[in-house]
Design an enzyme around this catalytic site. Structure first.
Site, mmCIF file in Angstrom:
data_model
loop_
_atom_site.group_PDB
_atom_site.id
_atom_site.type_symbol
_atom_site.label_atom_id
_atom_site.label_comp_id
_atom_site.label_asym_id
_atom_site.label_seq_id
_atom_site.Cartn_x
_atom_site.Cartn_y
_atom_site.Cartn_z
ATOM 1 C CB SER A 53 -5.233 -39.577 -34.409
ATOM 2 O OG SER A 53 -4.197 -40.088 -33.629
ATOM 3 C CG HIS A 96 -1.510 -37.114 -30.406
ATOM 4 N ND1 HIS A 96 -0.813 -37.838 -31.335
ATOM 5 C CD2 HIS A 96 -2.619 -37.858 -30.098
ATOM 6 C CE1 HIS A 96 -1.466 -38.963 -31.590
ATOM 7 N NE2 HIS A 96 -2.558 -38.993 -30.866
ATOM 8 C CG ASN A 99 -0.246 -41.753 -34.424
ATOM 9 O OD1 ASN A 99 -0.738 -41.319 -33.384
ATOM 10 N ND2 ASN A 99 1.021 -41.523 -34.786
ATOM 11 C CD GLU A 100 1.375 -37.511 -33.770
ATOM 12 O OE1 GLU A 100 2.442 -37.388 -34.420
ATOM 13 O OE2 GLU A 100 1.280 -37.276 -32.550
ATOM 14 N N PRO A 101 -2.143 -38.061 -38.945
ATOM 15 C CG PRO A 101 -4.351 -37.817 -39.648
ATOM 16 C CD PRO A 101 -3.527 -38.178 -38.447
#
Lengths: 503, 503, 503, 503
Positions: B197, B226, B157-159
């Protein structure tokens, strides 16, 4: 501005919720009926339920048979037990009405209702007494004596009407009463038996019933009669229209037993109005209206002054005296239609159930109570014109100064039914009066049946809130006033919602 | 007057209901969470659900142990199975997100959130691959390959944010992605794996992700990012305030992957917005307002033009990234608060779920669809001022000429949320913002959370109904228009209700 | 033949059902936990429930924040209220245990359990007292003083163990107790506070606790300790094996507080065994066996002679001290596994719940009671060999002459658990010990977990029934003996079933 | 040893579950009925349900009225809709039977049953056709044409018996059929209409019905008859005893329509046995016995060879043709008694519902199937002596070599009903045959009604398991054989339970 006293003037009577009526007992086996009763008990909470037909053939209690050449009677309680189990499971007790006559015990052929119940005297009073004794003894055996002693037992229904008792034969009723009361007391002297379950306009029976009881030394534990305010029936197919007397007329009807029986052997006994409503017809659309709730509001507020109970006839439209309904709204007695759509009068009862035990004030258009936790609850209703000559006032204003302790501000939760709100019939008519609504139409009706709701915050000054209530036509409204305890933190600031500057 | 065409211009995309977000997966074990999800699925019906923490320590999957002197790892699915069983039982499928890092597999100590999940790369990529392979293989074994092939599997998630991936190390993410995707495909080549992501503002990663995928020949089945519109966080205790960009900004963010990846190996792949909302903070009160529903309405109406799904972050306030909430309304992401109080944005989704499949018209303030049974459904919303400089218009009028076949009259069921209706937060503030409301206060809130409802009957002329909708500030309204089939009998006559003369 | 007296020798104590243990309180938010507790309350009906972690970080009560430059602490009860609401809704009350230490109030870093709860003294006793006071005051405010006065409040857990209280520092515990008790009594002097919640083998603390209480005039309303019979832990991965002392050892442990405290200020106070079990390990398979039920049966039958309550640790395998379970049967403390599979010890409790209030007889292998309606209930159990040196007797015979009034014949309903019946673990092992059983495997397990059942009809002679019970290895059996009232009609005749000749 | 083939020999017909019978349709309004049907659908899952009385007066469809001096008929579907809504909600569809005659449409006074339904021809065939047309059209309107086309529509019931059709007048039936079929087809040609719903012993009507259909070119979409095996009725009060023909006789009765109609216009049409049972009496105790399940087992296993469906008459004892039952067990047709006590024949059906789709073997005492997941399911039954001359064999042994793929060991779940297990009637008799059991007696009966259950683990050799089944008298048993996947860890060792030495 009406000044509501800060201290109670008494307790609110709960005669209004003591009992409720039902279509013939056999209907209690139905799922829709039980679903409705569950809803009712959750939101209103009646104590007793009374209906016809406990001994009628649909309940299949009286079962003659032959064995080894002789006639016997088996008393069977398969359905009785299922019904009573369901009632107790739903938190309501039976107010037993003994009737009508099993075909095989009847002396004649006369029946009443679409469901054809025999209303003639027993062919054998001895066999009738057996039936009564076996039934009551079985109930005591299954549910316990302590429990059954709390269940009133009424002998027959409206024997003063020839439709319900062959020839309205008063002597025959007195005999039936005597035999029945004796059979009940044989099971246990502490059981309560009563009558004479008169329809309106038959108060002259009361004195003679007292005289008979005295003369024959017959046990009577309570006195019962019925009250309705409707005039002659004007029929249309599957419907009836009638004039109504003013609601005060119901209170006047409630009041007569205590007056008339004063000084007799029956003076001072509990008085139960075992049926009441506006119209006595199960197909009069007035039952479905907001008018009806406003019309009955003062009766619920004041009825307890005159009697120990007054039982709304009936809780559900699952009712078949004139045949099963041909449309969802059809003028049935029910507080609920089939499929649990709430009528305005349902909400009148649900509002009453939210009143507190302490009576603070009562008037022509309002009732004010307090809960033990300090909340003050106001029931108010618009005046109606029962003659129908005018539609009733379009607006009715009521200003109350309500006491509220230990509060700087008050939160008011107001719930209302009127022509537009809490009024599924209005929505139903708009959608075309669908006789048997589809699921998505039922969704709309269930929504439309919910009261209109508003919430506001009002200042409290000198321990008082000023409630300025404007009621629309036929509105019944409940205003629940509670103290605000403000927990909003110091930094709460609506201006900052979108990143604005704090105050 | 806007003339809505009589024939559809296309199909309404259901990208808006494809997926919804959740707090960490472990919370799915809770009853309040499941109660909320059940309600959501009954009234809205999302297809997939995505949340963090499937492999975090709370789910207790990665379980090293010693046996006969050697270290082993047992992969345990006790909670994974309970969660997935619950999801499938509730009619929703997991959109799997692989993360974060089990402590005993982590290369570092950095954690994120109140619940302290480790966000460092694996100490051993081999052991990570074992973990992924074992997890996916177990799911295939328990739920079947056909089923699991329908579950997208997103890597981390959101790396691109250092809070979620140590140093936001892009190379390290690519390596993690490659190892993970290979492990997934080893189980079955037909499983869908994707990423990266990204949080908003990191679209530059997309091109490099495509290039990496091409260079290393790494499988990518979908692309995810996102979208949020909030500005910098201005904190108060247990709360945050932020500015918001206009809602169009969300649509613009949705649109970039298809644009930027055109012509690359990832061009044409499904694009999933695996999180979106206005503010990215779980303590921003804007989430609880009627403003928020009106703000997002055009996004739901138009989002499907740009992506295959956009997943509201999140369905419930049962969410703990910044710690458990300290008040019922606290600015959580949820469509529902704890204890299932519906927020205005919940109703926006519930209204969307009542739209039909045929798209008739769409505009800045409305969306019109038709059901296969002919009902026409209009969603309309008031314009908002996202800057907060003005409160937004107090009234907004919308006139539509709506086609309706085979009808002489129309029944309109109108449901609305605005500052006063379908708005439990307003009532909650009036009652003093009780942090943990008592049962009777919850009753009021559940009531206050229901939309305002009106019903009317309108004429149909030349196959058209004129809808004249006036929207209040921040109102979102649903008008459902259906043909009236009038079943009222010939003798129906309201004037006779109280015994009056027939017409 | 044991002759059971016809008249009661006393009342059956219900100390066995006074309280039950639970995994950390936070788990009460989970659905599986609540489902298990609902089942338990329906079939057993405990009065109180006690678990760790009310003030640990998972409950998120202690919430420091900064505002306008200063540090404040907000006490938040979001989860506390959800948990207590759930308990009360399920008909069980909290037995409060105050602990462990919020991280931000702790003086050290030491934690206990997989879920890492801090077990060091408070950094500030004043801030701890604020926390206690705020918590108790909130509970009184929400649930009412009358209610909360019935909830015992225990200070900390097993302070005599260095794992649970840094350095097992007795002086520090006394100080904590004093501060805590004072804070509780500040809220209301009628609240009950107690301790010292000792683990087995620390009875020497009792006298010093009494002395301290006397010296410092500290309020103590009850005394608490724990009891276990297991020897040293022999670990395998995710499991532990231990020897057990005979069950009598538990009763001996129960007995010490009354003995040791006699004559002290704490003499005569209620004594609560706030935890007991065989093994103190949540991963010892003995908990899952039929042996375990038979082993504990005499403890339940006799425990009430020594203490006011003894609380089985714990009701459900939803328990995480050693990490979430890796298999359905894993040696957890629970009476129920995850997903509500009943263990033999569950049935021991369920059988106890069907005993009557009148104690007729009690022995090494039986307990006989009578209900007020005359039914006689026999609980019997096979002797066990706790050393494991022998498997215990394969058959155990018990003959009882049981009094039964007013009956010609008796109906006996016999329910049993043993190695083969009411024993889902046996079935689970046969099906291959599936760690996370599939739905159809769970069906089998739920079936296999039901007791074996037999029904017979026995003659009554001279007001007595001869019960000849043969118990299999590790059997616990319940025989319910009631009078037959024969309603079979005269014509009932099985020989005629297929048209045969009547007798 | 019977060698069960490793590959399927065909598919298991599901004619046995296609349809089930019910007491008069009106009873579907009852809660006990719906509770029973819900249980049935969960565990068995019938597709259709058929009962009498759709047009009888209790359903209140045919409602003549006067308006403005003329007679009209309103067709009212209040109850029809409630019933059909309930059926569909419970996942079962109506198999419509058109009958009996509304009193106000009847040509005569003859009635049948305790509930007195008129069985005379219509006074006006035109008004009857209106009634049929209105009913069918309403159903199509409410439930949709696609749905209603799947509902068979049968004309009348057993017209060959004078009790059900005045004078058993064949010509009159043909006329009724013709008028009815035409009315149905007027609504939609795709609806399925059929008859002649013959009672046993009237196969001679079949040829004449075919001839009539051909001669008059009347639509017939399916052929229906009934099958029973009982001899003359020998009455006792509230009961009947009869001899029974062997079960094969039912199969022979099933077979005749296909044989007799071969070559006629009706040859090849679907054949529905719209009622079957052993005795045709609702008060014959044989229905309640284990004998009955074993007697019917081969019929369920083989019936699908002969017909498209055979419908057990009836699913519940909520049935009133001979009056409401006077005792819980009274010989009713039901698979379930009132209050949902399961009879042995219920379990025969529930066992059948757990069989797989692939037919592996079938014999006089067994049926073997396989599920798609590889599980093999064996239904076995003891032979019975229907003459009653002997009690049937006390033991019956059956050895099967059952194929099981990919398994080293097999888990066998065995469920049985016989004289002692799954046999609430036995327990009920032992407790004194209580006519209307108390709640705690019902608990015992619900327990006693569950099958006996055993679980074992067997070796698999050469892909085969040897099942050695010993059946007790009248036993019907289900053995479900599945492959063991052993997940027990290396260190699992029962000897260590009490701290013993490892192996």
């Amino acid at each position: 501005m009406i000044h509501v006293p800060a201290e109670p003037t008494g307790e609110l009577s709960d005669a209004w919720r003591h009992c409720v009526g039902t279509g013939r007992i056999e209907l209690a086996l139905r799922r829709d009926y039980q679903d409705s009763l569950r809803l009712l008990q959750d939101e209103i909470g009646f104590r007793y339920i009374r209906g016809h037909g406990l001994l009628s053939d649909g309940m299949a209690v009286h079962r003659p048979y032959e064995w080894q050449g002789a006639r016997h009677v088996h008393h069977s309680f398969t359905y009785v037990d299922q019904v009573v189990d369901a009632y107790l499971d739903l938190g309501i007790r039976p107010f037993l009405e003994l009737g009508f006559m099993p075909e095989e015990l009847a002396s004649g052929k006369q029946t009443v209702f679409w469901w054809k119940s025999n209303v003639t005297p027993p062919r054998s009073h001895e066999e009738w007494a057996d039936l009564v004794r076996a039934t009551v003894a079985h109930l005591v055996d299954r549910y316990g004596l302590d429990e059954v002693r709390t269940w009133p037992i009424e002998v027959w229904n409206e024997p003063n009407l020839a439709d319900f008792w062959e020839n309205a034969d008063e002597q025959a009723y007195h005999r039936l009463y005597e035999v029945t009361a004796a059979a009940v007391k044989e099971v246990d002297a502490g059981l309560q038996v009563g009558g004479p379950s008169l329809s309106p306009g038959a108060d002259d029976w009361l004195g003679r019933f007292a005289e008979f009881a005295e003369r024959r030394d017959v046990p009577v534990d309570f006195v019962s009669k019925h009250a309705y305010t409707s005039g002659p029936a004007d029929h249309v197919p599957f419907g009836t229209h009638q004039t109504l007397a003013p609601a005060q007329d119901l209170l006047d009807q409630f009041a007569t037993p205590r007056d008339l029986l004063k000084g007799t052997r029956l003076g001072g006994l509990p008085v139960h109005i075992t049926e009441f409503n506006s119209s006595y017809r199960p197909d009069n659309p007035v039952h479905d209206t907001a008018f009806h709730a406003a019309y009955l509001a003062p009766v619920l507020a004041h009825g307890g002054d005159h009697v120990d109970s007054f039982s709304y006839w009936t809780f559900s439209d699952m009712f078949e005296e004139a045949g099963p309904p041909t449309a969802l709204f059809h003028g049935g007695f029910g507080l609920l239609t089939h499929r649990q759509v709430k009528k305005p009068t349902y909400h009148l009862y649900a509002f009453m159930a939210r009143m507190g035990p302490q009576l603070l004030a009562r008037g022509d258009d309002h009732l004010v109570t307090r809960h033990t936790d300090g909340r003050v609850t106001v029931l108010a209703w618009a005046p109606v014109d029962a003659t129908g000559e005018t539609p009733g006032p379009e607006r009715h204003r009521l200003k109350l100064s309500v006491p509220l302790k230990d509060a700087g501000e008050a939160f008011v939760r107001r719930s209302s039914v009127d022509e537009e709100h809490g009024n599924a019939r209005t929505a139903w008519q708009r959608m075309g009066s669908p006789r048997s609504p589809r699921p998505h139409q039922l969704d709309v009706l269930h929504e439309a049946a919910e009261p209109g709701r508003r919430h506001l915050r009002l200042p409290v000054a000198d321990g008082r809130v000023e409630l300025d209530l404007t009621l629309s036509r036929h509105e019944v409204t409940l205003a629940e006033v509670s103290a605000v305890v403000d927990e909003a933190p110091a930094w709460a600031d609506e201006r900052r919602l979108l990143g604005g500057e704090p105050r």
